[in-house]
Enzyme design. Structure first.
Site, PDB file in Angstrom:
ATOM      1  CE1 TYR A 165       8.448  10.589  -9.673  1.00 15.32           C
ATOM      2  CE2 TYR A 165       9.174  10.492 -11.928  1.00 15.32           C
ATOM      3  CZ  TYR A 165       8.223  11.082 -10.383  1.00 15.32           C
ATOM      4  OH  TYR A 165       8.484  12.443 -10.400  1.00 15.32           O
ATOM      5  CG  ASN A 215      21.850  13.906 -18.821  1.00 12.22           C
ATOM      6  OD1 ASN A 215      21.514  14.680 -18.213  1.00 12.22           O
ATOM      7  ND2 ASN A 215      21.626  13.035 -18.693  1.00 12.22           N
ATOM      8  CG  ASN A 267      15.061  17.302 -15.172  1.00 10.38           C
ATOM      9  OD1 ASN A 267      13.818  16.743 -16.215  1.00 10.38           O
ATOM     10  ND2 ASN A 267      15.451  15.941 -14.789  1.00 10.38           N
ATOM     11  CB  THR A 277       6.668  15.097 -13.235  1.00  4.23           C
ATOM     12  OG1 THR A 277       8.390  14.807 -13.705  1.00  4.23           O
ATOM     13  CG2 THR A 277       6.147  13.437 -13.419  1.00  4.23           C
ATOM     14  CG  ASP A 278       9.382  17.481 -17.660  1.00  3.18           C
ATOM     15  OD1 ASP A 278       9.429  15.988 -16.704  1.00  3.18           O
ATOM     16  OD2 ASP A 278      10.209  17.767 -18.134  1.00  3.18           O
ATOM     17  CD  GLU A 279      10.951  11.575 -15.152  1.00  6.18           C
ATOM     18  OE1 GLU A 279      10.540  10.391 -14.819  1.00  6.18           O
ATOM     19  OE2 GLU A 279      11.876  12.227 -14.306  1.00  6.18           O
ATOM     20  CD  GLU A 337       9.415   6.468  -1.916  1.00  6.63           C
ATOM     21  OE1 GLU A 337      10.484   6.683  -2.342  1.00  6.63           O
ATOM     22  OE2 GLU A 337       8.937   6.382  -0.075  1.00  6.63           O
ATOM     23  CE  LYS A 359       4.011  13.083  -9.367  1.00 14.15           C
ATOM     24  NZ  LYS A 359       3.727  13.446  -8.443  1.00 14.15           N
ATOM     25  CG  LEU A 383      22.683  14.488 -13.544  1.00 11.29           C
ATOM     26  CD1 LEU A 383      23.836  13.579 -13.413  1.00 11.29           C
ATOM     27  CD2 LEU A 383      22.878  15.433 -15.070  1.00 11.29           C
ATOM     28  CG  ASP A 433       7.276  14.980   4.539  1.00  9.37           C
ATOM     29  OD1 ASP A 433       7.791  14.281   4.667  1.00  9.37           O
ATOM     30  OD2 ASP A 433       7.833  15.414   3.761  1.00  9.37           O
ATOM     31  CB  ALA A 479       3.729  13.321   0.115  1.00  9.30           C
ATOM     32  CB  THR A 508       3.551   6.943  -1.806  1.00  9.87           C
ATOM     33  OG1 THR A 508       4.757   6.433  -0.566  1.00  9.87           O
ATOM     34  CG2 THR A 508       4.324   8.201  -1.675  1.00  9.87           C
TER      35      THR A 508
HETATM   36  P1  NAD Z   1      11.871  14.598  -2.618  1.00  7.65           P
HETATM   37  O1  NAD Z   1      11.880  12.978  -3.399  1.00  7.65           O
HETATM   38  O2  NAD Z   1      12.758  15.355  -2.164  1.00  7.65           O
HETATM   39  O3  NAD Z   1      10.443  14.638  -1.567  1.00  7.65           O
HETATM   40  C1  NAD Z   1       9.508  13.403  -1.430  1.00  7.65           C
HETATM   41  C2  NAD Z   1       9.110  14.012  -0.062  1.00  7.65           C
HETATM   42  O4  NAD Z   1       7.651  13.110   0.686  1.00  7.65           O
HETATM   43  C3  NAD Z   1       9.801  13.916   1.485  1.00  7.65           C
HETATM   44  O5  NAD Z   1       9.747  14.474   2.396  1.00  7.65           O
HETATM   45  C4  NAD Z   1       9.616  13.095   2.151  1.00  7.65           C
HETATM   46  O6  NAD Z   1       8.985  12.049   3.167  1.00  7.65           O
HETATM   47  C5  NAD Z   1       7.850  12.902   1.520  1.00  7.65           C
HETATM   48  N1  NAD Z   1       6.944  11.486   1.358  1.00  7.65           N
HETATM   49  C6  NAD Z   1       7.561  10.275   0.894  1.00  7.65           C
HETATM   50  N2  NAD Z   1       6.533   9.272   0.942  1.00  7.65           N
HETATM   51  C7  NAD Z   1       5.810   9.423   1.586  1.00  7.65           C
HETATM   52  C8  NAD Z   1       4.274   9.504   2.291  1.00  7.65           C
HETATM   53  N3  NAD Z   1       3.876   8.256   1.860  1.00  7.65           N
HETATM   54  N4  NAD Z   1       3.544   9.718   3.256  1.00  7.65           N
HETATM   55  C9  NAD Z   1       3.823  11.249   3.407  1.00  7.65           C
HETATM   56  N5  NAD Z   1       5.085  11.892   2.936  1.00  7.65           N
HETATM   57  C10 NAD Z   1       5.424  11.162   2.086  1.00  7.65           C
HETATM   58  O7  NAD Z   1      11.020  15.183  -3.825  1.00  7.65           O
HETATM   59  P2  NAD Z   1      10.643  16.586  -4.970  1.00  7.65           P
HETATM   60  O8  NAD Z   1      12.358  15.717  -5.619  1.00  7.65           O
HETATM   61  O9  NAD Z   1      10.866  17.087  -3.725  1.00  7.65           O
HETATM   62  O10 NAD Z   1       9.445  16.183  -5.640  1.00  7.65           O
HETATM   63  C11 NAD Z   1       8.112  16.347  -4.971  1.00  7.65           C
HETATM   64  C12 NAD Z   1       6.505  16.411  -5.666  1.00  7.65           C
HETATM   65  O11 NAD Z   1       7.121  16.891  -7.443  1.00  7.65           O
HETATM   66  C13 NAD Z   1       7.068  14.739  -6.639  1.00  7.65           C
HETATM   67  O12 NAD Z   1       5.435  15.143  -6.414  1.00  7.65           O
HETATM   68  C14 NAD Z   1       7.466  14.504  -8.053  1.00  7.65           C
HETATM   69  O13 NAD Z   1       6.585  13.602  -8.426  1.00  7.65           O
HETATM   70  C15 NAD Z   1       7.388  16.565  -8.136  1.00  7.65           C
HETATM   71  N6  NAD Z   1       8.053  16.608  -9.058  1.00  7.65           N
HETATM   72  C16 NAD Z   1       9.648  16.555  -8.600  1.00  7.65           C
HETATM   73  C17 NAD Z   1      10.821  16.947 -10.173  1.00  7.65           C
HETATM   74  C18 NAD Z   1      11.637  17.575  -9.392  1.00  7.65           C
HETATM   75  O14 NAD Z   1      12.889  17.396 -10.693  1.00  7.65           O
HETATM   76  N7  NAD Z   1      12.575  16.589  -8.153  1.00  7.65           N
HETATM   77  C19 NAD Z   1       9.693  18.180 -10.777  1.00  7.65           C
HETATM   78  C20 NAD Z   1       8.788  17.673 -11.330  1.00  7.65           C
HETATM   79  C21 NAD Z   1       7.765  17.262 -10.122  1.00  7.65           C
HETATM   80  O1  DAU Z   2      11.845  15.854 -15.309  1.00  8.97           O
HETATM   81  C1  DAU Z   2      10.521  15.713 -13.927  1.00  8.97           C
HETATM   82  C2  DAU Z   2      11.583  14.540 -12.931  1.00  8.97           C
HETATM   83  O2  DAU Z   2      13.117  15.270 -12.988  1.00  8.97           O
HETATM   84  C3  DAU Z   2      10.855  14.512 -11.380  1.00  8.97           C
HETATM   85  O3  DAU Z   2       9.633  13.895 -12.025  1.00  8.97           O
HETATM   86  C4  DAU Z   2      11.816  13.705 -10.799  1.00  8.97           C
HETATM   87  O4  DAU Z   2      10.864  13.601  -9.589  1.00  8.97           O
HETATM   88  C5  DAU Z   2      13.169  13.995 -10.421  1.00  8.97           C
HETATM   89  O5  DAU Z   2      13.962  12.655 -10.293  1.00  8.97           O
HETATM   90  C6  DAU Z   2      13.824  14.635 -11.654  1.00  8.97           C
HETATM   91  O6  DAU Z   2      13.933  12.612 -13.066  1.00  8.97           O
HETATM   92  P1  DAU Z   2      15.478  12.588 -13.773  1.00  8.97           P
HETATM   93  O7  DAU Z   2      15.083  11.267 -13.983  1.00  8.97           O
HETATM   94  O8  DAU Z   2      15.164  13.551 -14.558  1.00  8.97           O
HETATM   95  O9  DAU Z   2      16.730  13.353 -12.449  1.00  8.97           O
HETATM   96  P2  DAU Z   2      17.918  12.599 -12.492  1.00  8.97           P
HETATM   97  O10 DAU Z   2      19.235  13.398 -11.987  1.00  8.97           O
HETATM   98  O11 DAU Z   2      17.735  10.822 -11.657  1.00  8.97           O
HETATM   99  O12 DAU Z   2      18.413  12.383 -13.789  1.00  8.97           O
HETATM  100  C7  DAU Z   2      18.400  13.463 -14.361  1.00  8.97           C
HETATM  101  C8  DAU Z   2      19.344  12.831 -15.866  1.00  8.97           C
HETATM  102  O13 DAU Z   2      20.782  12.241 -15.662  1.00  8.97           O
HETATM  103  C9  DAU Z   2      18.374  11.265 -16.676  1.00  8.97           C
HETATM  104  O14 DAU Z   2      19.082  11.463 -18.104  1.00  8.97           O
HETATM  105  C10 DAU Z   2      19.391  11.092 -15.966  1.00  8.97           C
HETATM  106  C11 DAU Z   2      21.112  11.098 -15.984  1.00  8.97           C
HETATM  107  N1  DAU Z   2      21.870  10.683 -14.092  1.00  8.97           N
HETATM  108  C12 DAU Z   2      21.141  10.782 -13.354  1.00  8.97           C
HETATM  109  C13 DAU Z   2      22.576  10.353 -12.333  1.00  8.97           C
HETATM  110  C14 DAU Z   2      21.000  10.202 -10.727  1.00  8.97           C
HETATM  111  C15 DAU Z   2      22.969  10.245 -15.703  1.00  8.97           C
HETATM  112  O15 DAU Z   2      23.759   9.983 -16.093  1.00  8.97           O
HETATM  113  N2  DAU Z   2      24.240   9.621 -13.575  1.00  8.97           N
HETATM  114  C16 DAU Z   2      23.562   9.953 -12.510  1.00  8.97           C
HETATM  115  O16 DAU Z   2      24.136   9.606 -11.933  1.00  8.97           O
END
Ligand code: NAD
Ligand code: DAU
Length: 350
Positions: free
Chosen positions: A157, A256, A186, A132-134, A86, A161, A197, A35, A84, A102
C-alpha cells in the site's frame, strides 16, 4: 458555476467528508464525485447532500483511461482533488496488484487527463493529490515526519502511494502541472469502514467479539478526526503553494493497546456496561508482516504557513465517533453483511 471540481473517491470514508465540506461551503462550485464504488465506496455516506444542485455523482473507474478522459472532456474541471485509492494495508499484503492498478496507474490516468484538457494553460487550475504519512516508512521511538523526510515505504500500500506521489511531482517538474500534495496521519470518525482498527473494534465491542491487537500492541499511530482532515484539504487546495507538500496531523500519538483500552472505557460508559468488561475482549493476534512501529507527523508547516489547527480534541472526536456508530447501526449492519464476512474470516479466523 464559478468552478467545477472533480473529487475522486468521494464515496469513501475521507472523500465523503471532503465532498460534504465543499458542496456545503462552496455553493458556487460544481462538485463532481467520481467513484467506482468498490467495497469501500458507499453512496449512503452522502445521503444528506445528494439532492443539492451543485453536486453530481459519476460512477467511473480511474484505471479506465479512456472513460476518465471522456468525463474530464465533458465536465472540464478547474480542479481535481484525488482521494480514490485502495487504502487498507492488510488487503495490500494479500493483493498488491490491485494497489498498483488503482493507486499508481489510476493516478497517472488522472494526470494525463488534466494535461490533455488543460492544454498547458494552467491559470486557475489545481491538481491536489491526497496522500499518506505511510510513504515515510517508520519512526523509532523518537522524531517526527517532516516534509523533508525521505520516502521509505514498507507495505505494498505505502509503496503504491509513494509511487503515486512521485508521479504527481514528476508531472509538476516535467510538464509544469499545478499540483499540491497532502500527507496525512491516521484518520478516524463517522463512515470509517470497519476493516480499520477503530471502527472494527467499535463493531466488535457492540457484538461482544474479540478485539484483535496485532503483535504486542505497542505500535504507535497519530490520529486525526476526519473532518479536520477535510478542513486541511480545503485550506491546501485553495492556499497551498504550487508544487508543495503539506504534512497534516494533530500531534496526537497513541499506542494501539492504549487506544483500544480508551475506546473500551468510553464504550462501557455509553453502553451502561460494567467498567472493564469490553477490555476483556482484547485478544493479541499474529502481527502484520512489515508492520511499521511508529508514525508521527510534524505539522509545523501547515500550522505556520496556512494557520491550520485541528478543531476537536481526541477525546471529543472519539466520543463523537462512537456516538455516530451507536446511532447508525443500520449503516454498520449493511456494510458488514455479505462480502465483509469473507474478508473477516480470511483475515482473522483462518
Ligand atoms: P476508502 O478506502 O474509505 O475509500 C476509497 C474510495 O475510493 C472508495 O469510495 C472507493 O470506491 C474509491 N475507489 C477505489 N478504487 C477506485 C477506482 N479504481 N476508481 C474510482 N474509485 C475508486 O479510503 P479513505 O480511507 O477514505 O482514503 C482516501 C484517501 O486518503 C486515499 O488516497 C488514502 O491513501 C488517503 N489517506 C487515508 C488515510 C486514512 O487514515 N484513512 C490517511 C491519510 C491518507
Ligand atoms: O497513516 C495513515 C494510514 O492510516 C492511511 O494511509 C491508511 O489508508 C489507513 O488505513 C491507516 O493505515 P494503518 O495501517 O495505520 O491503519 P489500520 O487501522 O489498519 O491499523 C492501525 C494500527 O492498528 C496499525 O498499527 C495496525 C493495528 N491493527 C489494525 C487492525 C485492522 C491491529 O492491531 N489490529 C487490527 O485488527
Amino acid at each position: 458555476m464559478e468552478k467545477s471540481i472533480i473529487i475522486t473517491g468521494g464515496a469513501g470514508f475521507i472523500g465523503s467528508h471532503v465532498v460534504r465540506e465543499f458542496v456545503l461551503k462552496y455553493p458556487e462550485y460544481h462538485i463532481i464525485n467520481l467513484d467506482s464504488l468498490t467495497y469501500a465506496g458507499n453512496l449512503a455516506n452522502l445521503k444528506d447532500i445528494e439532492h443539492l444542485t451543485n453536486y453530481t455523482f459519476i460512477k467511473a473507474d480511474i484505471t479506465d483511461a479512456q472513460h476518465i478522459l471522456e468525463i474530464f472532456q465533458q465536465y472540464q474541471p478547474d480542479g481535481v482533488i484525488h482521494l480514490a485509492a485502495e487504502s487498507h494495508v492488510d488487503r495490500s499484503i494479500t493483493d498488491p496488484l490491485a494497489f498498483v492498478m488503482t493507486n499508481v496507474i489510476g493516478t497517472v490516468n488522472l494526470l494525463n487527463a488534466v494535461r490533455i484538457i488543460w492544454k498547458d494553460n494552467f491559470e486557475g487550475k489545481r491538481f491536489h493529490h491526497v496522500s499518506t504519512d505511510e510513504v515515510y516508512g517508520t519512526l523509532g521511538v523518537s522524531g517526527l515526519f517532516t516534509e523533508e523526510t525521505s520516502y521509505d515505504p514498507h507495505s505494498p500500500y505505502s509503496a503504491s502511494k509513494a509511487s503515486s506521489d512521485h508521479f504527481v511531482r514528476a508531472y509538476h517538474d516535467t510538464y509544469g502541472l499545478p499540483v499540491v500534495l497532502t500527507n496525512c496521519s491516521n484518520n478516524y470518525g463517522p463512515n470509517h469502514f470497519p476493516e480499520k482498527l477503530i471502527p472494527l473494534c467499535i463493531h466488535n465491542i457492540l457484538n461482544n467479539k474479540p478485539l484483535p491487537i496485532y503483535g504486542d500492541g505497542k505500535f504507535t499511530r497519530d490520529w486525526l478526526f476526519v473532518i479536520d482532515h477535510a478542513r486541511a484539504i480545503d485550506l491546501v487546495f485553495h492556499k497551498g503553494k504550487n508544487g508543495d507538500s503539506y504534512n497534516v496531523g494533530g500531534f496526537n500519538e497513541w499506542t494501539n493497546i492504549d487506544l483500544v483500552k480508551e475506546l473500551c472505557r468510553q464504550m462501557d460508559k455509553k453502553l451502561n456496561r460494567s467498567e472493564g468488561i469490553s477490555a476483556e475482549l482484547i485478544s493479541f493476534v499474529k502481527d502484520r508482516p512489515g508492520h511499521d512501529l511508529r508514525y508521527a507527523i510534524d505539522a509545523t508547516k501547515i500550522n505556520g504557513e496556512l494557520g491550520y489547527s485541528p478543531s476537536v480534541t481526541f477525546e471529543e472526536g472519539l466520543s463523537k465517533t462512537i456516538d455516530w456508530y451507536l446511532n447508525n447501526q443500520d449503516w454498520l449492519d449493511t456494510v458488514t453483511s455479505g462480502v465483509y464476512q469473507d474478508y473477516y474470516e480470511k483475515q482473522y479466523l483462518k
